[in-house]
Design an enzyme around this catalytic site. Structure first.
Site, mmCIF file in Angstrom:
data_model
loop_
_atom_site.group_PDB
_atom_site.id
_atom_site.type_symbol
_atom_site.label_atom_id
_atom_site.label_comp_id
_atom_site.label_asym_id
_atom_site.label_seq_id
_atom_site.Cartn_x
_atom_site.Cartn_y
_atom_site.Cartn_z
ATOM 1 C CB THR A 80 1.521 1.925 1.031
ATOM 2 O OG1 THR A 80 1.860 3.240 0.618
ATOM 3 C CG2 THR A 80 0.077 1.636 0.703
ATOM 4 C CB THR B 181 2.924 -0.913 -1.441
ATOM 5 O OG1 THR B 181 3.944 -0.116 -0.830
ATOM 6 C CG2 THR B 181 3.481 -2.316 -1.675
ATOM 7 C CG ASP C 45 -0.455 3.968 -5.749
ATOM 8 O OD1 ASP C 45 0.103 4.626 -4.852
ATOM 9 O OD2 ASP C 45 -0.395 2.734 -5.813
ATOM 10 N NE ARG D 32 2.660 11.581 -4.315
ATOM 11 C CZ ARG D 32 2.725 10.347 -3.820
ATOM 12 N NH1 ARG D 32 2.297 10.088 -2.605
ATOM 13 N NH2 ARG D 32 3.215 9.371 -4.549
#
Lengths: 330, 330
Positions: free
Chosen positions: B197, B248, B228, B225
């Site tokens: 990320t 991350t 966060d 899915r």
């Protein structure tokens, strides 16, 4: 003789300790905060809400009283409200701009801090059960759209056609909004239709707190809009060490303020009680221009039901089995 | 003569005050936390990461130095990483179990506490720009899936075929995972592919903090899915009165711990500094079995880059223009 007296004496102490260690149980629910005002409500509709709220909270309380888990209490209580057309969740949910129902739900287990949520699902009869299944039967926390539906179907949850959720009342509501050619989000039609999310927080005999929330979101929503309900920390949060929270209101403001977790943080870090924490969190929502309500239940079984709208459908049963059911700001 | 001296004297004071009131600027980025270890990295790949991180952070810093907004700095910096195949965001994102790319991004403006996010989009070239557009051009905060794509297309963002995001490296990674018939989420292949990320937090000359995060999520993910990243409070948070955060790592644990907002709450409510707050928040993630990292930038321009993985691609430029670029735990 003396041995017998000592035995009886020790037994009394032992039983006393057991009584002491017996945790309190309690349950609190909401059926949405909004602009409902006594003068606009028929006595029949008011009665229907009061009865359904009582039915829902009693279902959960009976589970807790029988030694059941807070998870089961939350799930079964929310089923009652999801299955009722009165609330904006499950059957009777508000409709998207396309006239369909898109549902969100979330659940959090205060013992393990595990959580599950579904976003934008259209065919699972009870979204709260899908949220719990995500927590228990997948390695994920948040599933969305078609993928979430596939998961729910794979694990055998009850699947229904989207028409199951749609009621004439919500179709009329949508038509009213669309006829008015939505120009302002402050519009009273939209305000009235924005709320109605349902939620439940329960504390079981083992001291476990669970929280769950389920919603159809916001009337006339588009572009796959998700509100605060599937967002853990915004719409739902639970931690045995602190409290459980379920929120209802203008979801965007609840996301931006991370309302549910903020209440837990105010209790944990600033040592506020749940009423003070709820008030501060709702004031922050108001400061940004939003409104809504929150129900909170702490580890001692104390309840807070606060809102900055005209009313909030709400009820609780405390450790003494005392029932409270309310709609307006009284 | 005396008037001239007074004038010069006052001018010096005035300029001094201007200098004083000049806010600090600073920018910090991450390109994902993970199991990267020096012995597994070729010198060429290491060099490529270091150069790309420097390029990205300099793009944002130059914007801030020219008086640009933290929002623009975050957006343009993240574009560099989204457009690079090195990171798990935009081009080069990890792939779902179906071999496609599904991207999430979020942005928060610390001045207004406004925010925007997109979840599960498959055809918008730069998801961070879609997140910012949700904030600026819709009444919503979080848009998902097809609806979010329709919105992005409606407002004129650059649309690309899904194949644009897919690289051979990620296809091989997916094949490796699927060949191993994923049994454990602790599997090293999955651990390696779970991260990457990208994120950025910037403080501009007007004291405004912005934070943004963009990701392809987790390799071999299914059922729609979401991690966060699209969850404000978990993956991204910003508040001028406190700090900005981008996270991350293993998204599920970051959602359950509401990591980004928790750091802000620890700073605001417990008066911890950002390094202490980051450590506590990451320890909570570790206690539940997760791992990852966070970058934090506070209102004074102080930076924290903490992680509990083997490494985190990261860089910052502070108020003195000093650049730091790192990969490992050193």
């Amino acid at each position: 003789m003396i041995r017998n007296i000592i035995f009886i004496f020790l037994s009394i102490i032992f039983l006393g300790c057991q009584e002491q260690s017996q945790n309190k149980i309690a349950i609190v629910i909401h059926g949405g905060a909004g602009t409902m005002q006594k003068e606009n409500m028929t006595p029949e509709l008011e009665q229907a809400y009061l009865l359904k709220l009582e039915e829902a909270v009693r279902v959960g309380y009976d589970i807790l009283k029988d030694g059941g888990s807070s998870k089961e209490a939350v799930e079964k209580t929310i089923h009652i409200m999801e299955n009722s057309p009165l609330f904006n969740a499950g059957h009777g949910a508000v409709l998207t701009s396309d006239g369909t129902a898109e549902l969100d739900a979330s659940f959090m287990d205060g013992e393990t801090l595990n959580a599950g949520a579904v976003a934008g699902i259209t065919n699972v009869k009870n979204p709260i059960s899908a949220a719990i299944a995500v927590m228990e039967k997948s390695p994920y926390v948040l599933l969305s759209s078609k993928g979430a539906e596939e998961f729910a179907s794979d694990i055998g949850l009850e699947i229904v056609p989207n028409s199951y959720f749609i009621t004439e009342r919500r179709q009329n509501q949508l038509k009213n909004i669309q006829d008015k050619n939505e120009v302002s989000f402050y519009d009273s039609y939209i305000k009235e239709s924005k709320y109605g999310t349902v939620g439940c927080v329960a504390l079981d005999i083992n001291g476990n707190i669970s929280a769950g929330t389920s919603t159809g979101g916001r009337s006339n929503k588009k572009w796959g809009r998700l509100g605060d309900v599937p967002v853990i920390g915004a719409g739902t949060y639970a931690d045995n060490q602190c409290c459980g929270i379920s929120a209802t209101g203008w979801g965007e403001f609840f996301i931006r303020n991370v309302v549910s977790y903020d209440i837990a943080a105010l209790v944990n870090y600033k040592k506020l009680n749940i009423k003070e924490a709820s008030r501060i969190a709702l004031n922050k929502v108001k400061d940004l221009g939003g409104d809504g309500g929150v129900i909170v239940l702490d580890k001692n079984g104390d309840v807070s039901m606060d809102f900055n709208t005209a009313g909030m459908y709400r009820a609780y049963i405390n450790n003494e089995g005392e029932l409270t059911v309310k709609i307006y700001n009284d």
